[in-house]
Design a protein around this motif. Structure first.
Motif, PDB file in Angstrom:
ATOM      1  N   CYS A  49      -2.449   2.518   2.733  1.00  0.00           N
ATOM      2  CA  CYS A  49      -1.562   1.515   2.146  1.00  0.00           C
ATOM      3  C   CYS A  49      -2.416   0.466   1.444  1.00  0.00           C
ATOM      4  O   CYS A  49      -3.316  -0.112   2.050  1.00  0.00           O
ATOM      5  CB  CYS A  49      -0.727   0.834   3.234  1.00  0.00           C
ATOM      6  N   HIS A  50      -2.141   0.202   0.175  1.00  0.00           N
ATOM      7  CA  HIS A  50      -3.026  -0.695  -0.576  1.00  0.00           C
ATOM      8  C   HIS A  50      -2.575  -2.153  -0.496  1.00  0.00           C
ATOM      9  O   HIS A  50      -1.446  -2.475  -0.155  1.00  0.00           O
ATOM     10  CB  HIS A  50      -3.198  -0.226  -2.014  1.00  0.00           C
ATOM     11  N   SER A 149      -5.018  -6.174   4.465  1.00  0.00           N
ATOM     12  CA  SER A 149      -4.238  -7.258   3.879  1.00  0.00           C
ATOM     13  C   SER A 149      -2.764  -6.824   3.782  1.00  0.00           C
ATOM     14  O   SER A 149      -2.181  -6.437   4.797  1.00  0.00           O
ATOM     15  CB  SER A 149      -4.831  -7.650   2.523  1.00  0.00           C
ATOM     16  N   LEU A 150      -2.155  -6.879   2.595  1.00  0.00           N
ATOM     17  CA  LEU A 150      -0.775  -6.408   2.464  1.00  0.00           C
ATOM     18  C   LEU A 150      -0.653  -4.962   2.929  1.00  0.00           C
ATOM     19  O   LEU A 150       0.384  -4.555   3.480  1.00  0.00           O
ATOM     20  CB  LEU A 150      -0.315  -6.553   1.009  1.00  0.00           C
ATOM     21  N   GLY A 151      -1.695  -4.156   2.736  1.00  0.00           N
ATOM     22  CA  GLY A 151      -1.667  -2.782   3.234  1.00  0.00           C
ATOM     23  C   GLY A 151      -1.552  -2.728   4.735  1.00  0.00           C
ATOM     24  O   GLY A 151      -0.838  -1.882   5.294  1.00  0.00           O
ATOM     25  N   GLY A 152      -2.245  -3.637   5.445  1.00  0.00           N
ATOM     26  CA  GLY A 152      -2.139  -3.694   6.896  1.00  0.00           C
ATOM     27  C   GLY A 152      -0.749  -4.086   7.357  1.00  0.00           C
ATOM     28  O   GLY A 152      -0.268  -3.624   8.403  1.00  0.00           O
ATOM     29  N   MET A 153      -0.069  -4.913   6.572  1.00  0.00           N
ATOM     30  CA  MET A 153       1.296  -5.296   6.914  1.00  0.00           C
ATOM     31  C   MET A 153       2.231  -4.098   6.802  1.00  0.00           C
ATOM     32  O   MET A 153       3.140  -3.922   7.627  1.00  0.00           O
ATOM     33  CB  MET A 153       1.764  -6.424   5.991  1.00  0.00           C
ATOM     34  N   ILE A 172      -6.123  -4.014   9.079  1.00  0.00           N
ATOM     35  CA  ILE A 172      -7.349  -4.754   8.756  1.00  0.00           C
ATOM     36  C   ILE A 172      -7.018  -6.035   7.985  1.00  0.00           C
ATOM     37  O   ILE A 172      -6.301  -5.993   6.981  1.00  0.00           O
ATOM     38  CB  ILE A 172      -8.304  -3.892   7.910  1.00  0.00           C
ATOM     39  N   ALA A 173      -7.539  -7.164   8.472  1.00  0.00           N
ATOM     40  CA  ALA A 173      -7.424  -8.440   7.752  1.00  0.00           C
ATOM     41  C   ALA A 173      -5.993  -8.702   7.299  1.00  0.00           C
ATOM     42  O   ALA A 173      -5.732  -9.052   6.149  1.00  0.00           O
ATOM     43  CB  ALA A 173      -8.373  -8.456   6.551  1.00  0.00           C
ATOM     44  N   ALA A 174      -5.060  -8.552   8.231  1.00  0.00           N
ATOM     45  CA  ALA A 174      -3.640  -8.654   7.892  1.00  0.00           C
ATOM     46  C   ALA A 174      -2.968  -9.765   8.686  1.00  0.00           C
ATOM     47  O   ALA A 174      -3.602 -10.470   9.470  1.00  0.00           O
ATOM     48  CB  ALA A 174      -2.951  -7.311   8.135  1.00  0.00           C
TER      49      ALA A 174
END
Length: 368
Positions: A49-50, A149-153, A172-174
């Motif tokens: 997920c990007h 980030s948004l991918g982690g969400m 990661i970093a989300a």
């Protein structure tokens, strides 16, 4: 590395996409790339997920590319997500501007770009489209979901709502809930775009214009949040762009030149409307808001790895710890690592030994 790019029409007028808002979309096409080979049992599939400004091109180098995919540091033969082991799928998400249906796509009802007639989206809508892509590929269960980030969400939303479809997940970093400061940064970026005279109430594409000034300012400001203060200082300090400071209102410091470059280069690859829509999804995301948010996890939870970076002030380690607390409270097998890095939020895109060792170890256990 075996790589291929595809476009798939996943929703049609006969089978439209029903959004969380209640709106429907008669046509949704998704661009996606794959890396590696799907095994006969279809058990080695990994979904990527990007983040906000990412796209389907996660790894490798296509003909004519000046640079490889945005997560090429992590994905490929012998890398933490090893494409000699895993079949990796990465789509451009709904609302994007790199091949998947978004607000600058043609509205089939009018023959014109959607503009602001494009419906507002929710994180669950991204997941709905991701899941349909899995069905299209004949993949019923994912060995792993991975996103930063948004991918982690997106990964978090997926494992909370459809845990039986996932064996492992890496967040990661989300964040599971943006702070007022997070929302404020995004709000100013959106206002820069919408107050640009060339925005034309969202109809700029149909009128042959583009709010380039607003979009570049939005990108410049966002990029400040992606690096730490130490990262900026070590890269630029107070260095002059042209050898010595000229004492003017132009681009005088090296850091100003860097931000100017980031803003201008962004214009060639991203759409202002996608920026509005995708940042707004992040603002409203709050998956643990209801008491039953983790109820679905009891039956068949995925194994989860949560990663943060100690200098990330956009989504600080406390954001990750909040995710961990909720998952552990639901008895989800959860691992957590805070990685030391001077590069702030952007660290999730970089080669950092401890970070890559952590991802590699988790994926090796997933393959065992």
């Amino acid at each position: 590395m075996e790589t291929s790019c595809h476009d798939a029409l996943l929703f049609t007028a006969e089978h439209p996409l029903r959004l969380r808002s209640g709106a429907t979309m008669a046509e949704v096409s998704v661009r996606y790339e794959t890396y590696g080979t799907l095994n006969a049992e279809r058990t080695n599939a990994v979904f990527i997920c990007h983040a906000l400004t990412g796209d389907a091109h996660a790894a490798g180098r296509r003909p004519g590319d000046k640079r490889p995919g945005w997560w090429d540091t992590l994905i490929g033969p012998g890398k933490p997500i090893d494409t000699d082991v895993w079949f990796v799928v990465c789509p451009n998400l709904l609302g994007g501007c790199q091949g998947t249906t978004g607000p600058s796509s043609t509205n089939p009802a009018t023959g014109e770009p959607y503009g602001l007639d494009f419906p507002l989206l929710a994180m669950s809508d991204f997941v709905t489209v991701h899941r349909r892509l899995g069905e299209h590929l004949g993949i019923e269960r994912w060995a792993a979901l991975v996103g930063g980030s948004l991918g982690g969400m997106q990964v978090l939303e997926w494992i909370l709502t459809h845990p039986s479809e996932v064996d492992n997940a890496i967040v990661i970093a989300a964040s599971s809930r943006l702070t007022a400061q997070n929302i404020a940064f995004s709000a100013v970026g959106r206002q820069a775009i919408m107050r640009d005279p060339e925005f034309r109430d969202g109809a700029f594409q149909a009128q042959g214009t583009s709010p380039d000034k607003g979009l570049s300012v939005a990108r410049m400001m966002a990029h400040i949040t992606y690096l730490s203060e130490d990262g900026f200082q070590s890269k630029f300090g107070r260095e002059a762009q042209s050898g010595e400071l000229g004492h003017n209102f132009g681009v005088d410091f090296a850091v100003e030149s860097y931000l100017e470059h980031q803003g201008n280069s962004f214009l060639s690859r991203f759409d202002a409307l996608s920026y509005l829509y995708l940042t707004r999804v992040m603002d409203y995301f709050d998956p643990f808001a209801t008491p039953d948010a983790t109820a679905a996890l009891a039956a068949d939870p995925a194994k989860v790895l949560v990663v943060s970076f100690d200098t990330d002030w956009r989504f600080s380690t406390e954001h990750s710890r909040r995710i961990v607390r909720h998952l552990e409270g639901a008895r989800v097998p959860t691992s957590f690592r805070e990685i030391s890095s001077p590069w702030g939020h952007d660290s999730f895109l970089l080669t950092i030994d401890d970070y890559h060792r952590t991802i590699s170890a988790f994926m090796e256990r997933a393959a065992a």
